[in-house]
Design a protein around this motif. Structure first.
Motif, PDB file in Angstrom:
ATOM      1  N   HIS A  70       0.835  -1.203   0.000  1.00  0.00           N
ATOM      2  CA  HIS A  70       0.000   0.000   0.000  1.00  0.00           C
ATOM      3  C   HIS A  70       0.870   1.254   0.000  1.00  0.00           C
ATOM      4  N   ALA A  79      -3.861   3.832   4.390  1.00  0.00           N
ATOM      5  CA  ALA A  79      -3.298   3.864   3.050  1.00  0.00           C
ATOM      6  C   ALA A  79      -4.220   4.658   2.127  1.00  0.00           C
ATOM      7  N   CYS A 126      -5.759   3.739  -0.358  1.00  0.00           N
ATOM      8  CA  CYS A 126      -6.960   2.994  -0.731  1.00  0.00           C
ATOM      9  C   CYS A 126      -7.929   2.841   0.429  1.00  0.00           C
ATOM     10  N   CYS A 159      -0.543  -2.468  -4.461  1.00  0.00           N
ATOM     11  CA  CYS A 159      -1.994  -2.437  -4.283  1.00  0.00           C
ATOM     12  C   CYS A 159      -2.578  -1.628  -5.429  1.00  0.00           C
ATOM     13  N   CYS A 217      -4.510   1.507  -4.379  1.00  0.00           N
ATOM     14  CA  CYS A 217      -3.646   2.633  -4.016  1.00  0.00           C
ATOM     15  C   CYS A 217      -3.083   3.294  -5.265  1.00  0.00           C
TER      16      CYS A 217
HETATM   17 ZN   LIG Z   1      -3.885  -0.066  -0.901  1.00  0.00          ZN
END
Ligand SMILES: [Zn+2]
Length: 147
Positions: A87, A103, A105, A125, A128
C-alpha cells in the motif's frame, strides 16, 4: 575583501531523516529524528518500554518540501498472502501520526502490523495506485471502444 565566492546555494540537500518523533517520557519532553517509519516506531517503542505512561507521536517534518509517500504491507500472517499487497501511505509534512496509518486505498494498519518496503518492492496495491494517479504512461484502453 571576503573572497569572490558567492554562496550560491543549491537546493538544500535532503536530510536523511525526514521524520520526527516527539513524546513525553518520564515527564520529560523528548524529540528525535528518524530516517524511516520503522525507525520512528522503534524509537516510540523504546520510550514506551522506558515509561508505561509515555506518549509519542511521529510526523513528516513540517519543513519537508513535499508530501512523502511510504510503502508498506501487512506483516506476514496478518492477512492471507494474496492480500499482502504494498500500500501507499501518503504523508503530509507536519501531519501528526499516532499508532495507525491509513493507506491511500483506505486500508488501515497499525504500525507494528506494517512491513515497510522499498519503492518497487512487493506487489503493488492496485487501488492505491489507481488513487495515486501514479500511472504516468497509461496503458491503452483495454476495455471499451473509445479510440
Ligand atoms: Zn492499498
Amino acid at each position: 575583501m571576503l573572497g569572490g565566492q558567492v554562496a550560491e546555494r543549491p537546493a538544500p540537500a535532503r536530510s536523511p531523516a525526514p521524520f520526527m518523533v516527539v513524546g513525553k517520557v518520564n515527564g520529560r519532553d523528548e524529540a528525535a529524528r528518524a530516517a524511516s517509519p520503522a525507525e520512528a516506531l522503534s524509537r516510540m517503542l523504546e520510550w514506551l518500554a522506558a515509561d508505561r505512561d509515555a506518549s509519542a507521536v511521529w510526523y513528516l517534518r513540517e519543513d519537508w518540501p513535499e508530501p512523502f509517500t511510504v510503502i508498506g504491507r501487512a506483516v506476514r500472517g496478518r492477512v492471507p498472502e494474496s492480500r499482502r499487497c504494498a500500500h501507499l501511505f501518503p504523508l503530509e509534512p507536519g501531519a501528526v501520526l499516532r499508532g495507525a496509518m491509513t493507506a491511500r486505498c483506505g486500508a488501515r494498519l497499525t504500525l507494528p502490523e506494517i512491513e515497510w518496503l522499498a519503492p518497487g518492492a512487493g506487489m503493488p496495491c492496485e487501488y492505491c495506485l489507481a488513487k495515486a494517479g501514479v500511472c504516468r504512461n497509461p496503458r491503452p484502453l483495454l476495455e471499451g471502444g473509445h479510440r
